[in-house]
Structures are given as structure tokens and as C-alpha cells.
Design a protein around this motif. Structure first.
Motif, short mmCIF file in Angstrom:
data_model
loop_
_atom_site.label_atom_id
_atom_site.label_comp_id
_atom_site.label_asym_id
_atom_site.label_seq_id
_atom_site.Cartn_x
_atom_site.Cartn_y
_atom_site.Cartn_z
N GLU A 16 -5.34 10.94 -3.85
CA GLU A 16 -6.21 9.79 -3.56
C GLU A 16 -5.96 8.59 -4.47
O GLU A 16 -6.61 7.56 -4.33
CB GLU A 16 -7.68 10.20 -3.65
CG GLU A 16 -8.11 10.94 -2.39
CD GLU A 16 -9.60 11.24 -2.34
OE1 GLU A 16 -10.36 10.65 -3.12
OE2 GLU A 16 -9.97 12.08 -1.51
N GLY A 17 -5.04 8.72 -5.41
CA GLY A 17 -4.77 7.60 -6.29
C GLY A 17 -4.15 8.11 -7.57
O GLY A 17 -3.56 9.19 -7.62
N GLU A 37 -10.87 4.03 -0.85
CA GLU A 37 -10.11 3.18 -1.75
C GLU A 37 -9.39 4.07 -2.77
O GLU A 37 -9.92 5.08 -3.21
CB GLU A 37 -11.08 2.23 -2.46
CG GLU A 37 -10.41 1.00 -2.97
CD GLU A 37 -11.40 0.05 -3.65
OE1 GLU A 37 -12.58 0.41 -3.82
OE2 GLU A 37 -10.95 -1.04 -4.01
N GLY A 38 -8.18 3.65 -3.13
CA GLY A 38 -7.43 4.42 -4.10
C GLY A 38 -7.41 3.73 -5.45
O GLY A 38 -8.45 3.29 -5.93
N TYR A 85 0.79 5.01 0.59
CA TYR A 85 -0.02 6.11 1.13
C TYR A 85 0.62 7.43 0.73
O TYR A 85 1.82 7.64 0.94
CB TYR A 85 -0.09 6.01 2.65
CG TYR A 85 -0.96 4.87 3.11
CD1 TYR A 85 -2.30 5.07 3.39
CD2 TYR A 85 -0.44 3.58 3.24
CE1 TYR A 85 -3.12 4.03 3.80
CE2 TYR A 85 -1.24 2.52 3.64
CZ TYR A 85 -2.58 2.75 3.93
OH TYR A 85 -3.37 1.72 4.32
N HIS A 133 -1.49 -0.74 -4.18
CA HIS A 133 -2.69 0.05 -3.93
C HIS A 133 -2.23 1.45 -3.53
O HIS A 133 -1.66 1.64 -2.47
CB HIS A 133 -3.52 -0.61 -2.82
CG HIS A 133 -4.84 0.07 -2.57
ND1 HIS A 133 -5.57 -0.14 -1.42
CD2 HIS A 133 -5.54 0.94 -3.31
CE1 HIS A 133 -6.68 0.59 -1.49
NE2 HIS A 133 -6.69 1.25 -2.61
N GLU A 167 0.84 -1.19 0.00
CA GLU A 167 0.00 0.00 0.00
C GLU A 167 0.88 1.24 0.00
O GLU A 167 1.75 1.39 0.85
CB GLU A 167 -0.87 0.03 1.24
CG GLU A 167 -1.63 -1.27 1.44
CD GLU A 167 -3.05 -1.02 1.89
OE1 GLU A 167 -3.22 -0.46 2.98
OE2 GLU A 167 -3.98 -1.36 1.12
N ARG A 174 -3.08 5.06 -2.37
CA ARG A 174 -4.24 5.65 -1.69
C ARG A 174 -3.85 6.81 -0.80
O ARG A 174 -2.68 7.02 -0.51
CB ARG A 174 -4.95 4.57 -0.90
CG ARG A 174 -4.04 3.89 0.09
CD ARG A 174 -4.67 2.67 0.70
NE ARG A 174 -5.98 2.99 1.26
CZ ARG A 174 -6.66 2.16 2.04
NH1 ARG A 174 -6.16 0.97 2.35
NH2 ARG A 174 -7.83 2.50 2.52
#
Ligand code: ASP
Ligand code: MG
Length: 417
Positions: free
Chosen positions: A195-196, A255-256, A191, A246, A189, A248
Motif C-alpha cells: 500500500e505504500g 491513498e499510498g 501501482y 505516488h 503513480e 500505492r
């Protein structure tokens, strides 16, 4: 010669330690900028741990720390020694990890922070752009077995010559993916402060949408053509090792974007993933030197060449602006007559669907013609068309192409399994 710790440690392969439930969580510089945000990251890691996962976190340096360290080096020395520069700029990540470990301990959980070297990240010897050659994760496994949350300093490793190395700007992404691969993690993940992955840079195209899923190939092309959200090498690593990513937001629990193997459902409705742009690229034109020699010398100087166009004896290629001094030195040394094309930017349309849908090139050319933008060079791959246009036309070209492919429409949302 002294036997170093890592030489004595056997390589840990994924098969020897099939650990389910391991998650690697990487937090970027904005996410750890300041004590309050670091405490927030600590809480997020603790809640993943309480949810039953074995948690490995990779942190970036706080805020602009890396930039500040680089600038400090240049205030002291006009050409900082590459080994010493790596010693200096690798400390930012260590600061973040030590502070986050303190915050986690205060929350009643056990955490341990590790440098890249302590975490077993072994690289080649190219300071400032080192490549990971091995991950010897024994120590991380031992900590996880003791139920500790492990914090690994991103962006760095120890070279085969036992020096501290860094992986290039944005390199913490690659640390995270390499660890996810070596640990057999379920997912990695990332971060971040967005948002993506978006259909275009939202600062230029306010209607840009977050993509639900992107294939590795698309993400590679997007990262190589200016999308700043992930380091290129991280995506390559993820694809080669089948690590699901992912991307995000640190600041919103939504959710991203998933980055994974191409899936038919992803392409059913949207053949184009996004429009990207790059303005930090230099374009060189030259002749009078053997192309094979030119590209070998550029490779030896670790200059990452992107577009190459050869017309008769003439050669055009592009490379990141930051590699300018090295590229110029190569062209001089080989006796080429060369010049640099100033003021160009690159706009790219990327999408795996263009492999099977004709007409994408037609639409891009007519869109640019429609707004009176003339491109100087065009280069393509099976899933990308890139236009070199005057820099001042970059933003409006991005907006026009985003509109032409209807990327703002929610009806073309991508799905994946
Ligand atoms: N702090 C390093 C940089 O700014 C590495 C990273 O954040 O990924 O490039
Ligand atoms: Mg980054």
C-alpha cells in the motif's frame, strides 16, 4: 549507415508541449500477473482516461516472467551474451502491454502498445544496466493527441548503438519516471502489491505503518539500503526532474505514500522515516592496491559501490551480491590482498530529521547494545546511520530500532502540503 527512426525525431522538451492532465501509471509484475488482473489494470486505465487524463501506462512483465526468462537463458548458456540476454528478457513487458491494449480495446477505448524503442527511450550501451540518456516522446504525444491510451513496455530502451537494452531489475519504475519527466506529467503513480512505503518491512515488523509522505532524499537512502519498493535510479530521476511520485496499491483504492520535495511539516513530528535492511550485499576488505584505481576499475565494471571505509592502508567496501564476479575480478587484477566478510547484513535508520536533531546516533548505539548486537562497521550520511551486523541479528535489530524510535505511533504521522 542507415538513419534510424529515432535519429530523425527531434527531442521533445517539456516546454514545447506543456500538457496538463497527463498521468503516468506504472503497474508492477504482481499487478499484471494473469488475464483477470490485466483486465483489472485495463479498467483502471480506462477510468483514469474517462476522468479526463491523458494516460500513459508502463507495465512490468507478468508475475515471475523476467526471472523465468533469465533462468531459461542460464539453462541454455553458462554465460549468456549480454546483448542477447536483453533481447530475451525485454519481451516480458511487451507481452503485458499488448494484452492490456487488447483488453482496453474491448472496453471500447483505443489503446496502443509500444516497445521501449518505439516509445523513444534511448539509453547508453551497457546491457543489463543501461541508463536512459534521452526520451524522444513524439510518438507518445501523437497517440495521446488521438485520444489513445498509451502502453509502454517498462524496463527497456534502444541504445545509441541501436540495440535493445534493459535498465536493471526493477527498471520499469525508472521508465515510468523518465516518461513522466519528458511528458511534463502531473505525477507518476506507481501501482504495486503493497500500500505504500512503510516504516519497516511489515513481514518483520507487523506494527510498521504506511508513511504518508517521504522526501526524495529519504527515499533515495531507503532504496539504497534495502527498501525494495522502488528502484534506486527511479528515485534519483524523480528528484532530479522534480517528478512527484505516488506509490500505492493496485488492489485497494486507498491513498499510498507521496514522494516529493522535503517539507518542514514532514519533519515536524517524525525525524525518522524508517528502518531498512539489506542482506544481499557483499563486504570486501583489502589492501595493497591504490584506492583510486580500485574504485575507477569498479566503476568501469559498473559495480555499484555503497559503503566505503578506509583505515590506514586498509580498505573496506560493500557492493551488491549480484556484482560479486566483477568486483572479485577487479581486486584480483589490481593485485590486492583481499577477502570477503561473510555473513553480514546491514540495518539502516533513515530520516531527514536527524540533520537537525542530535542524539539519533546515541539512541541507535544504545538500542543495539541493549539487545546485545555488536556492529562490525558503521557508515553514515547526513540522514542515515547504517550498521553492519551479523546476518542472524538483522531482524531483531530492525524490530528494536523501530520500537526505540516509536515508529509505530500514529501520533507521529507525517504531513505534507
Ligand atoms: N520485469 C523487470 C524485473 O523484474 C522489470 C520490472 O518489473 O521493473 O526486474
Ligand atoms: Mg519493482
Amino acid at each position: 549507415m542507415a538513419v534510424t527512426d529515432y535519429e530523425a525525431v527531434p527531442e521533445v522538451s517539456v516546454d514545447q508541449h506543456p500538457q496538463r492532465g497527463t498521468v503516468v501509471m506504472k503497474f508492477g509484475g504482481t499487478s499484471v500477473a494473469g488475464p483477470e488482473r490485466l483486465r483489472g489494470v485495463a479498467r483502471r486505465l480506462v477510468s483514469a482516461h474517462e476522468g479526463g487524463s491523458r494516460v500513459v501506462a508502463v507495465l512490468s512483465a507478468m508475475g515471475a516472467t523476467t526471472d523465468e526468462l533469465v533462468s531459461l537463458a542460464h539453462q541454455v548458456s553458462a554465460r549468456p551474451d549480454p546483448r542477447e540476454l536483453d533481447m530475451l528478457i525485454s519481451v516480458g513487458e511487451r507481452i503485458s502491454c499488448a494484452l492490456a491494449a487488447m483488453a482496453i480495446n474491448d472496453l471500447g477505448h483505443r489503446a496502443v502498445s509500444l516497445t521501449g524503442s518505439q516509445a523513444g527511450i534511448v539509453t547508453d550501451t551497457k546491457h543489463g544496466k543501461a541508463k536512459i540518456v534521452d526520451v524522444r516522446a513524439r510518438r507518445i504525444h501523437e497517440s495521446l493527441d488521438r485520444d489513445e491510451i498509451v502502453l509502454v513496455a517498462g524496463f527497456q530502451g534502444v541504445s545509441t548503438a541501436q540495440d535493445v537494452t534493459t535498465l536493471g531489475r526493477g527498471g520499469s519504475d525508472t521508465t515510468a519516471v523518465a516518461l513522466a519527466a519528458a511528458l511534463g506529467a502531473d505525477r507518476c503513480e506507481i501501482y504495486t502489491d503493497v500500500e505504500g512505503v512503510f516504516t519497516a518491512d511489515p513481514r518483520i515488523v507487523p506494527q510498521a505503518r504506511k508513511l504518508h509522505a517521504v522526501s526524495y532524499e529519504e527515499m533515495l537512502e531507503m532504496a539504497a539500503s534495502g527498501a525494495k519498493v522502488l528502484q534506486l535510479r527511479c528515485v534519483e530521476f524523480a528528484r532530479n526532474h522534480g517528478v512527484t511520485l505516488h506509490v500505492r496499491s493496485t488492489f485497494a483504492d486507498v491513498e499510498g505514500t507521496w514522494i516529493l520535495e522535503e517539507d518542514d511539516r514532514m519533519l515536524e513530528k517524525a525525524m525518522i522515516a524508517g528502518v531498512t535492511y539489506e542482506t544481499e550485499e557483499a563486504v570486501y576488505e583489502g589492501e595493497g592496491a591504490d584506492p583510486a584505481e580500485v574504485f575507477q576499475a569498479l566503476a568501469d565494471a559498473a559495480v555499484n559501490v555503497d559503503t566505503v571505509i578506509q583505515i590506514g592502508a586498509g580498505l573496506v567496501f560493500s557492493a551488491p551480491s549480484e556484482d560479486h564476479a566483477e568486483a572479485a575480478a577487479v581486486l584480483e587484477r589490481l593485485g590486492a590482498q583481499w577477502s570477503e566478510r561473510q555473513g553480514l547484513g546491514k540495518v539502516s535508520v533513515v530520516g531527514a530529521g536527524m540533520k537537525s536533531h542530535p542524539g539519533v546516533a546515541a539512541r541507535t548505539f544504545s538500542t543495539l547494545a541493549g539487545i546485545g548486537v555488536r556492529s562490525e562497521f558503521v557508515s553514515t550520511s547526513p540522514i542515515k546511520i547504517a550498521f553492519y551486523v551479523p546476518r542472524e541479528d538483522v531482524e531483531r535489530s530492525v524490530r528494536a530500532l523501530h520500537e526505540a524510535f516509536e515508529l509505530a505511533e500514529s501520533t507521529i504521522e507525517r504531513e505534507h502540503a
